[in-house]
Design a protein around this motif. Structure first.
Motif, PDB file in Angstrom:
ATOM      1  N   GLY A 246       0.783  -1.226   0.000  1.00  0.00           N
ATOM      2  CA  GLY A 246       0.000   0.000   0.000  1.00  0.00           C
ATOM      3  C   GLY A 246       0.812   1.271   0.000  1.00  0.00           C
ATOM      4  O   GLY A 246       0.298   2.341   0.348  1.00  0.00           O
ATOM      5  N   TRP A 247       2.076   1.200  -0.397  1.00  0.00           N
ATOM      6  CA  TRP A 247       2.898   2.405  -0.435  1.00  0.00           C
ATOM      7  C   TRP A 247       2.478   3.320  -1.574  1.00  0.00           C
ATOM      8  O   TRP A 247       2.566   4.536  -1.458  1.00  0.00           O
ATOM      9  CB  TRP A 247       4.376   2.039  -0.582  1.00  0.00           C
ATOM     10  CG  TRP A 247       4.911   1.217   0.544  1.00  0.00           C
ATOM     11  CD1 TRP A 247       4.425   1.154   1.818  1.00  0.00           C
ATOM     12  CD2 TRP A 247       6.021   0.308   0.493  1.00  0.00           C
ATOM     13  NE1 TRP A 247       5.165   0.274   2.576  1.00  0.00           N
ATOM     14  CE2 TRP A 247       6.159  -0.259   1.797  1.00  0.00           C
ATOM     15  CE3 TRP A 247       6.914  -0.067  -0.501  1.00  0.00           C
ATOM     16  CZ2 TRP A 247       7.142  -1.185   2.100  1.00  0.00           C
ATOM     17  CZ3 TRP A 247       7.908  -0.985  -0.194  1.00  0.00           C
ATOM     18  CH2 TRP A 247       8.017  -1.538   1.085  1.00  0.00           C
ATOM     19  N   PHE A 248       2.039   2.735  -2.676  1.00  0.00           N
ATOM     20  CA  PHE A 248       1.589   3.536  -3.800  1.00  0.00           C
ATOM     21  C   PHE A 248       0.665   2.709  -4.688  1.00  0.00           C
ATOM     22  O   PHE A 248       0.642   1.483  -4.614  1.00  0.00           O
ATOM     23  CB  PHE A 248       2.752   4.094  -4.626  1.00  0.00           C
ATOM     24  CG  PHE A 248       3.959   3.204  -4.724  1.00  0.00           C
ATOM     25  CD1 PHE A 248       5.134   3.548  -4.079  1.00  0.00           C
ATOM     26  CD2 PHE A 248       3.923   2.024  -5.453  1.00  0.00           C
ATOM     27  CE1 PHE A 248       6.253   2.734  -4.164  1.00  0.00           C
ATOM     28  CE2 PHE A 248       5.041   1.209  -5.557  1.00  0.00           C
ATOM     29  CZ  PHE A 248       6.213   1.579  -4.898  1.00  0.00           C
ATOM     30  N   THR A 249      -0.111   3.415  -5.508  1.00  0.00           N
ATOM     31  CA  THR A 249      -0.993   2.773  -6.484  1.00  0.00           C
ATOM     32  C   THR A 249      -0.166   2.351  -7.697  1.00  0.00           C
ATOM     33  O   THR A 249       0.988   2.766  -7.847  1.00  0.00           O
ATOM     34  CB  THR A 249      -2.083   3.755  -6.939  1.00  0.00           C
ATOM     35  OG1 THR A 249      -1.456   4.823  -7.664  1.00  0.00           O
ATOM     36  CG2 THR A 249      -2.844   4.322  -5.745  1.00  0.00           C
ATOM     37  N   PRO A 250      -0.738   1.537  -8.601  1.00  0.00           N
ATOM     38  CA  PRO A 250       0.005   1.184  -9.808  1.00  0.00           C
ATOM     39  C   PRO A 250       0.468   2.392 -10.617  1.00  0.00           C
ATOM     40  O   PRO A 250       1.570   2.386 -11.170  1.00  0.00           O
ATOM     41  CB  PRO A 250      -1.001   0.335 -10.591  1.00  0.00           C
ATOM     42  CG  PRO A 250      -1.837  -0.307  -9.534  1.00  0.00           C
ATOM     43  CD  PRO A 250      -1.974   0.742  -8.467  1.00  0.00           C
ATOM     44  N   THR A 251      -0.347   3.441 -10.698  1.00  0.00           N
ATOM     45  CA  THR A 251       0.061   4.633 -11.438  1.00  0.00           C
ATOM     46  C   THR A 251       1.214   5.339 -10.736  1.00  0.00           C
ATOM     47  O   THR A 251       2.192   5.769 -11.377  1.00  0.00           O
ATOM     48  CB  THR A 251      -1.129   5.594 -11.589  1.00  0.00           C
ATOM     49  OG1 THR A 251      -2.211   4.896 -12.206  1.00  0.00           O
ATOM     50  CG2 THR A 251      -0.747   6.786 -12.452  1.00  0.00           C
ATOM     51  N   GLU A 252       1.119   5.456  -9.430  1.00  0.00           N
ATOM     52  CA  GLU A 252       2.228   6.051  -8.672  1.00  0.00           C
ATOM     53  C   GLU A 252       3.480   5.180  -8.761  1.00  0.00           C
ATOM     54  O   GLU A 252       4.605   5.689  -8.780  1.00  0.00           O
ATOM     55  CB  GLU A 252       1.799   6.252  -7.222  1.00  0.00           C
ATOM     56  CG  GLU A 252       0.706   7.290  -7.041  1.00  0.00           C
ATOM     57  CD  GLU A 252       0.039   7.238  -5.677  1.00  0.00           C
ATOM     58  OE1 GLU A 252      -0.656   8.198  -5.328  1.00  0.00           O
ATOM     59  OE2 GLU A 252       0.221   6.217  -4.966  1.00  0.00           O
ATOM     60  N   ALA A 253       3.281   3.858  -8.815  1.00  0.00           N
ATOM     61  CA  ALA A 253       4.421   2.946  -8.956  1.00  0.00           C
ATOM     62  C   ALA A 253       5.166   3.217 -10.257  1.00  0.00           C
ATOM     63  O   ALA A 253       6.394   3.101 -10.316  1.00  0.00           O
ATOM     64  CB  ALA A 253       3.940   1.499  -8.920  1.00  0.00           C
ATOM     65  N   ALA A 254       4.439   3.577 -11.310  1.00  0.00           N
ATOM     66  CA  ALA A 254       5.079   3.882 -12.583  1.00  0.00           C
ATOM     67  C   ALA A 254       5.974   5.119 -12.460  1.00  0.00           C
ATOM     68  O   ALA A 254       7.074   5.161 -13.024  1.00  0.00           O
ATOM     69  CB  ALA A 254       4.026   4.103 -13.657  1.00  0.00           C
ATOM     70  N   ALA A 255       5.501   6.138 -11.723  1.00  0.00           N
ATOM     71  CA  ALA A 255       6.330   7.331 -11.506  1.00  0.00           C
ATOM     72  C   ALA A 255       7.563   6.986 -10.678  1.00  0.00           C
ATOM     73  O   ALA A 255       8.675   7.467 -10.959  1.00  0.00           O
ATOM     74  CB  ALA A 255       5.507   8.412 -10.812  1.00  0.00           C
ATOM     75  N   VAL A 256       7.392   6.144  -9.667  1.00  0.00           N
ATOM     76  CA  VAL A 256       8.533   5.689  -8.871  1.00  0.00           C
ATOM     77  C   VAL A 256       9.530   4.945  -9.750  1.00  0.00           C
ATOM     78  O   VAL A 256      10.756   5.090  -9.602  1.00  0.00           O
ATOM     79  CB  VAL A 256       8.044   4.784  -7.716  1.00  0.00           C
ATOM     80  CG1 VAL A 256       9.215   4.111  -7.007  1.00  0.00           C
ATOM     81  CG2 VAL A 256       7.231   5.587  -6.715  1.00  0.00           C
ATOM     82  N   ALA A 257       9.026   4.143 -10.685  1.00  0.00           N
ATOM     83  CA  ALA A 257       9.901   3.388 -11.590  1.00  0.00           C
ATOM     84  C   ALA A 257      10.762   4.322 -12.432  1.00  0.00           C
ATOM     85  O   ALA A 257      11.942   4.038 -12.682  1.00  0.00           O
ATOM     86  CB  ALA A 257       9.063   2.481 -12.487  1.00  0.00           C
TER      87      ALA A 257
END
Length: 440
Positions: A246-257
Motif C-alpha cells: 500500500g505504499w503507492f498505487t500502480p500509477t504512482e508505482a510507474a512514476a517511482v519506476a
C-alpha cells in the motif's frame, strides 16, 4: 449497426489505413450513416478514452523501461541470463528466452522487447550457426511473456476497461509468466538440435549434446552477473512490493519506476548520458503516441458498439449456442486468437472486453482470471499467421522471409496453445497469488 461497424473497419484495414485511424473512421462513418448522434460526440469520446488516471501508468512504465535500457541494463541482464542457462543445450537460444522474462518485468511490451533484444541476440545466434528462421522464431515466441508479466501495459488497459484491480492483475500474471517461459525453454531443448542449427554444424559435430552450448570460458560468471543485474531486477520487486504494502498505487508505482531508473542509470551504472536520455525520451514518446492513438480510437469504437447494442446481441447469440462454461471458454479462446491475428492487442482488448465480461462473469468466471485469459490469447496472436506482428518484426531483424519464420515457429505455437488451455481451465494458476497476497 454492428455489421456496418465491422465492415467499415475491415474495409479501412484492407486499404492499409493504420489501425488507430481505421477504428476512428469506422466509428464516425457508422455513427454518421445510421444515427442522429452529433459527430462532436466522437471527438469527446476519443478524448475521454485516454483521460482515466490509471492510463498514466502506460507512458511512465514505457519511459522507465527506455531509461533503464539506455542506462546499461540490457547487457547486464543478458549476462545474467547467459550465466544461468548458457551451458544448456541450445544455450544462446535459452538465454534469449530467459532474457525475455527479465525484460518483461521492465518494459511490459512484447514489441519493445523484440526490438531491443532481437537486434542483439539474433545476430549473435546466427554467428553461432543457428538457422536464421529458428532465431527469428525463438525471438518472437519468448517476449509473449511481456504482456503477462507485470508491469504489463495490456493488463493496465484491461483493468481500466473492466474496472478490475490493476494490482491484482499484476500479481495474477507472475505465475503464468514463469510457467510460459518454462514451457518455451522445454520446447527449445527439444527442438534446437533438430531445427535450430545449420546442417554443416550438425554434420561436423561428433557430440550432439554440446551443440549450441556457450563454451564455459566464454560464459559470464553467475555471481558477478547477478550483482551487476541486481539494480535492474529490483525494479519489478519495488513495483509489486509497493502495491502489495500500500505504499503507492500502480500509477504512482510507474512514476517511482521512472525515478528509480534515472537513479540506476546515473548513479549506479553511470552509463546514462544526456544524449542517451534524450534518445530514450524520444523513443518512448513515439511508442506512447502510437499506443495512445490506438487506445483513444478503440474507446470510440467500443462506445459505438455499446451504443448499437452489440454486446447485448452478442451475449444472446453466445447463450443461444450453449451455456456450458467449458465450451464457452473454448469459443472465447478461438475468437480471441482470431482477433489477435489481425488487430493490435490493446485495441482488440478494448473492443472485446465489454462483450465478454458480462457474459462470463455471469457464469462465475473471475474478472481477474478473464483478464489473464484475454491477455494470453492476444499475446499468442502475436506469433500466429497471417499477421503475427511479433513474428514479422523478428523475421525482419533476422533477414528471413516470413514464411520461413512461420515454419520454424510451429513448435512454439503448439506450446502457446497448450499453455492457453492450461491458463483457461486451471484458474488457480492465475488466482492463487492474488488471493494469498491481496486476498482477492
Amino acid at each position: 449497426m454492428g455489421p456496418l461497424l465491422l465492415g467499415n473497419f475491415v474495409g479501412a484495414m484492407l486499404l492499409r489505413v493504420p489501425i488507430g485511424f481505421a477504428l476512428a473512421l469506422a466509428s464516425i462513418i457508422t455513427l454518421w450513416l445510421v444515427t442522429d448522434t452529433p459527430l462532436t460526440i466522437g471527438a469527446q469520446r476519443i478524448v475521454a478514452g485516454i483521460t482515466p488516471f490509471a492510463l498514466l501508468a502506460i507512458p511512465l512504465f514505457i519511459l522507465a523501461g527506455g531509461i533503464m535500457n539506455a542506462g546499461g541494463m540490457t547487457k547486464r541482464l543478458l549476462n545474467l541470463a547467459d550465466s544461468i542457462v548458457g551451458g544448456m543445450r541450445g544455450g544462446l537460444a535459452q538465454t534469449n528466452v530467459l532474457s525475455a522474462l527479465f525484460f518483461g518485468g521492465i518494459s511490459g511490451s512484447a514489441v519493445a522487447d523484440i526490438s531491443s533484444l532481437g537486434r542483439i541476440l539474433i545476430p549473435a545466434m546466427k554467428a553461432r550457426n543457428y538457422r536464421a528462421a529458428y532465431a527469428a522464431a525463438v525471438t518472437a515466441a519468448a517476449p509473449i511473456v511481456a504482456p503477462i508479466m507485470p508491469p504489463s501495459i495490456t493488463m493496465i488497459v484491461y483493468g481500466v476497461v473492466s474496472g478490475t484491480s490493476i494490482g491484482a492483475l499484476f500479481f495474477a500474471g507472475i505465475i503464468p509468466a514463469i510457467l510460459y517461459i518454462a514451457m518455451v525453454m522445454v520446447a527449445v531443448h527439444l527442438t534446437v538440435r533438430k531445427r535450430g542449427f545449420t546442417d554443416e554444424l550438425v554434420a561436423n559435430t561428433t557430440n550432439l549434446e554440446l551443440i549450441g552450448k556457450t563454451p564455459k570460458d566464454e560464459r559470464p560468471h553467475f555471481w558477478p552477473s547477478l550483482v551487476g543485474a541486481l539494480p535492474a531486477l529490483i525494479l519489478p520487486l519495488l513495483i509489486l512490493g509497493g502495491i502489495r504494502f500500500g505504499w503507492f498505487t500502480p500509477t504512482e508505482a510507474a512514476a517511482v519506476a521512472v525515478v528509480y531508473a534515472l537513479l540506476v542509470g546515473l548513479a549506479i551504472y553511470r552509463e546514462l548520458t544526456w544524449k542517451k536520455l534524450v534518445s530514450a525520451f524520444a523513443e518512448s514518446g513515439l511508442m506512447v503516441g502510437l499506443i495512445m492513438l490506438v487506445l483513444a480510437a478503440a474507446q470510440l469504437y467500443s462506445w459505438a458498439l455499446t451504443s448499437g447494442g452489440v454486446p447485448q446481441a452478442a451475449a444472446e447469440a453466445i447463450f443461444g449456442i450453449t451455456d456450458n462454461l467449458v465450451i464457452l471458454l473454448l469459443l472465447v479462446n478461438f475468437m480471441l486468437l482470431i482477433a489477435g491475428m489481425f488487430i493490435e492487442a490493446n485495441a482488440a482488448l478494448i473492443i472485446i472486453t465489454p462483450i465478454l465480461l458480462p457474459v462470463l462473469t455471469s457464469l462465475g468466471v473471475d474478472p481477474v482470471h478473464l483478464g489473464v485469459i484475454i491477455v494470453v490469447n492476444l499475446g499468442i496472436g502475436l506469433i500466429t499467421p497471417p499477421v503475427g506482428i511479433a513474428l514479422m518484426l523478428s523475421a525482419e531483424i533476422s533477414k528471413v522471409k516470413l514464411v520461413s519464420a512461420v515454419k520454424a515457429s510451429w513448435p512454439f505455437l503448439v506450446v502457446g496453445l497448450i499453455y492457453m488451455l492450461l491458463i483457461t481451465y486451471i484458474p488457480q494458476i492465475s488466482l492463487w497469488l492474488p488471493s494469498v497476497l491481496l486476498g482477492e
